[in-house]
Design a protein around this motif. Structure first.
Motif, PDB file in Angstrom:
ATOM      1  N   ILE A 113       0.869  -1.174   0.000  1.00  0.00           N
ATOM      2  CA  ILE A 113       0.000   0.000   0.000  1.00  0.00           C
ATOM      3  C   ILE A 113       0.909   1.229   0.000  1.00  0.00           C
ATOM      4  O   ILE A 113       1.891   1.276   0.732  1.00  0.00           O
ATOM      5  CB  ILE A 113      -0.913   0.005   1.240  1.00  0.00           C
ATOM      6  N   THR A 146      -1.436   5.178   3.520  1.00  0.00           N
ATOM      7  CA  THR A 146      -1.289   4.629   4.859  1.00  0.00           C
ATOM      8  C   THR A 146      -1.119   5.743   5.885  1.00  0.00           C
ATOM      9  O   THR A 146      -1.715   5.702   6.964  1.00  0.00           O
ATOM     10  CB  THR A 146      -0.085   3.679   4.911  1.00  0.00           C
ATOM     11  N   ASP A 153      -4.427   7.457   6.582  1.00  0.00           N
ATOM     12  CA  ASP A 153      -5.271   6.606   7.430  1.00  0.00           C
ATOM     13  C   ASP A 153      -4.800   6.631   8.881  1.00  0.00           C
ATOM     14  O   ASP A 153      -5.615   6.664   9.808  1.00  0.00           O
ATOM     15  CB  ASP A 153      -5.270   5.159   6.923  1.00  0.00           C
TER      16      ASP A 153
END
Length: 76
Positions: free
Chosen positions: A34, A39, A42
């Motif tokens: 990812i 990331t 998030d």
């Protein structure tokens, strides 16, 4: 004879170690990747949502603090 057996054991150990390394590299190569930009976003969002429940940021109420001294210290 003992030296020959020792050499075979060393080469056998090297083969086993190399096989373990190859297996680990295959596991890592098969992992889903990812992008760090997604990331990180998030992670920031999660931290902002959870900050109300974080005792390091919000503190602990004195009434529910299990580490608070029960007695006061009196000096004579």
């Amino acid at each position: 004879m003992l030296e020959a057996m020792s050499g075979k054991m060393c080469s056998s150990n090297s083969v086993i170690q190399a096989q373990k390394l190859v297996d680990q590299l295959r596991v890592e190569a098969d992992m889903e990747r990812i992008k760090i930009s997604l990331t990180a976003a998030d992670l920031v969002h999660y931290c902002q949502e959870q900050r109300r429940h974080d005792p390091l940021l919000a503190g602990i109420a004195a009434s529910s603090n299990p580490f608070k001294d029960k007695k006061s210290c009196v000096l004579l």
